[in-house]
Write an enzyme that holds these catalytic residues in place. Structure first.
Site, short mmCIF file in Angstrom:
data_model
loop_
_atom_site.label_atom_id
_atom_site.label_comp_id
_atom_site.label_asym_id
_atom_site.label_seq_id
_atom_site.Cartn_x
_atom_site.Cartn_y
_atom_site.Cartn_z
N THR A 70 0.84 -1.21 0.00
CA THR A 70 0.00 0.00 0.00
C THR A 70 0.87 1.25 0.00
O THR A 70 0.62 2.21 -0.75
CB THR A 70 -0.93 -0.01 1.24
N CYS A 335 -14.42 -5.51 1.73
CA CYS A 335 -15.67 -4.92 2.24
C CYS A 335 -15.41 -3.43 2.41
O CYS A 335 -14.30 -3.02 2.70
CB CYS A 335 -15.98 -5.47 3.63
N1 PLP Z 1 -1.73 -4.48 -4.21
C1 PLP Z 1 -2.22 -5.72 -4.39
C2 PLP Z 1 -2.43 -6.24 -5.76
C3 PLP Z 1 -2.53 -6.51 -3.28
O1 PLP Z 1 -3.01 -7.74 -3.45
C4 PLP Z 1 -2.31 -5.98 -1.98
C5 PLP Z 1 -2.68 -6.76 -0.77
O2 PLP Z 1 -3.63 -7.50 -0.76
C6 PLP Z 1 -1.77 -4.70 -1.85
C7 PLP Z 1 -1.50 -3.98 -2.99
C8 PLP Z 1 -1.50 -4.10 -0.50
O3 PLP Z 1 -0.34 -4.66 0.03
P1 PLP Z 1 0.00 -4.55 1.61
O4 PLP Z 1 -0.91 -5.50 2.29
O5 PLP Z 1 1.42 -4.98 1.72
O6 PLP Z 1 -0.20 -3.13 1.98
#
Ligand code: PLP
Length: 394
Positions: A70, A335
């Site tokens: 993220t 959700c």
């Molecule tokens: N991008 C994708 C495609 C994801 O699947 C996820 C997590 O599920 C994220 C970003 C976010 O990653 P993080 O959980 O390390 O913040």
């Protein structure tokens, strides 16, 4: 004992990663401190940086350690947009695919609201595949207005793997910065940063057997990007803050192991996925496989991803019923404030809201076995029948 089939959400820590985390946790020292203890931590961080670079076809100086996918996505989208605007205010367009994770989608929409950015979506076909030529068309509508492009390497819901090198080449041709969210791809399918010609790439440790809270942003040395947070100037000033040295060490150990064993492991995991998907078609319950699936495919669909829709059932009912039967999986989409939303990914792929509500993601990983496939197949028919009765559709 429950059966864990939610590896796309997070996968168990690999023993090598746990050992590396614990070893570093025994040790005091801030990687920015100049004394011996600090230098020792710095050495662990720099060796980890070299290992990550080696595993992903990048240079060590291109590796920025973050807290996860993220954060890497936010730094990329917000930071590249600011830099493009600073150079040329006419560059106000962000091109993303219709199947992006919220960690890309939401910062783009935030820029639309707060800065008047225009967000253009490149929609996928029914497999979830974004055609590179569709991206080219979106760029060439008005190339001088594009601030950045972001297309994910692999989709978290339906597992579609995109042709990122082809899209990287198109962006490079136009001199437009490209980011890719490779959170689901790294450690599972080959990812080569230099060969893909992208400028920014996000990855997250806990998706390939590293610890949670440790991530990577690969950023080309010449990418125009403005920091989104400010402080001690660590990590090329792109991610100020004391380095999570234990997390970094665990991430690097997990990534090295995942990439070294990838070819064999992808085939093994895909065989579990294939057995599960093939069996769902024999259950006589109108189960539809999402995206495109071919036996043995480890390049256009993530090896561990099985995603299905079940008409007349609600995904969240299925999830609870399976959980009660000891099977841990997912509907695949998030959700909002506890209210299940039909997946924007399935809708972008042309499925109806009704279909999208009956979705189930079963994701396999490095600890998965044939016994897990047996367990989910044994529990699924009854869960479907009960979920349909609950929805009044049986
Ligand atoms: N991008 C994708 C495609 C994801 O699947 C996820 C997590 O599920 C994220 C970003 C976010 O990653 P993080 O959980 O390390 O913040």
């Amino acid at each position: 004992m429950s059966t864990y089939l939610d590896h796309a959400a997070t996968t168990p820590m690999r023993p090598a990663a746990r050992d590396a985390v614990l070893a570093q946790m025994e040790h005091v020292g801030n990687a920015s401190s100049l004394h011996g203890a600090g230098r020792l931590t710095r050495r662990v961080v720099e060796e980890s940086r070299e290992a990550v670079a080696e595993a992903l076809g990048a240079r060590p100086s291109e590796v920025v350690f973050t807290s996860g996918g993220t954060e890497s996505d936010n730094i990329s989208v917000l930071g590249a947009y600011e830099a493009a605007q600073a150079k040329d205010p006419a560059r106000d367009r962000i091109i993303i695919s219709g199947v992006e994770h919220h960690a890309v989608l939401d910062p783009a929409m935030h820029l639309a609201k707060s800065r008047g950015a225009r967000v253009s979506f490149v929609e996928p076909g029914e497999c979830g595949t974004v055609q590179p030529e569709a991206l080219r068309a979106a760029i060439e509508e008005d190339p001088g207005t594009v601030a950045l492009v972001s297309v994910m390497w692999a989709n978290n819901e339906v597992g579609t793997v995109q042709d990122i090198p082809a899209m990287g080449a198109i962006c490079a041709e136009h001199g437009i910065p490209m980011h890719t969210d490779a959170v689901q791809a790294v450690g599972h399918v080959p990812v080569d940063f230099a060969a893909a010609q992208v400028d920014l790439l996000s990855a997250s440790g806990h998706k390939f057997g590293g610890p949670m809270g440790a991530g990577v942003l690969l950023a080309r040395r010449d990418v125009a990007i403005v920091p989104t947070s400010h402080g001690g100037g660590q990590e090329r000033s792109l991610r100020s803050g004391t380095l999570n040295a234990a997390g970094v060490a665990g991430l690097a150990a997990a990534l090295t192991e995942a990439v070294d064993g990838m070819t064999l492991e992808a085939t093994r995991v895909a065989a579990l996925r294939d057995r599960f998907l093939a069996a769902t078609q024999q259950l006589g319950r109108d189960i539809r496989i999402s995206g495109c699936w071919e036996q043995g495919d480890v390049t256009t669909r993530l090896p561990g991803n099985a995603h299905i829709t079940i008409p007349g059932a609600q995904g969240d009912s299925l999830l609870y019923l399976l959980d009660a039967a000891g099977i841990e999986c997912s509907t695949g989409s998030a959700c909002t404030a506890g209210v299940p939303q039909p997946s924007h990914v399935l809708i972008a792929m042309g499925r109806t809201e009704e279909e999208a509500r009956g979705s189930l993601r079963v994701s396999f990983g490095w600890t998965s076995t044939d016994a897990d496939v047996d367990a989910v197949l044994a529990a699924l028919p009854d869960a479907i029948d009960r979920a349909r009765r609950a929805a009044g559709a049986a």
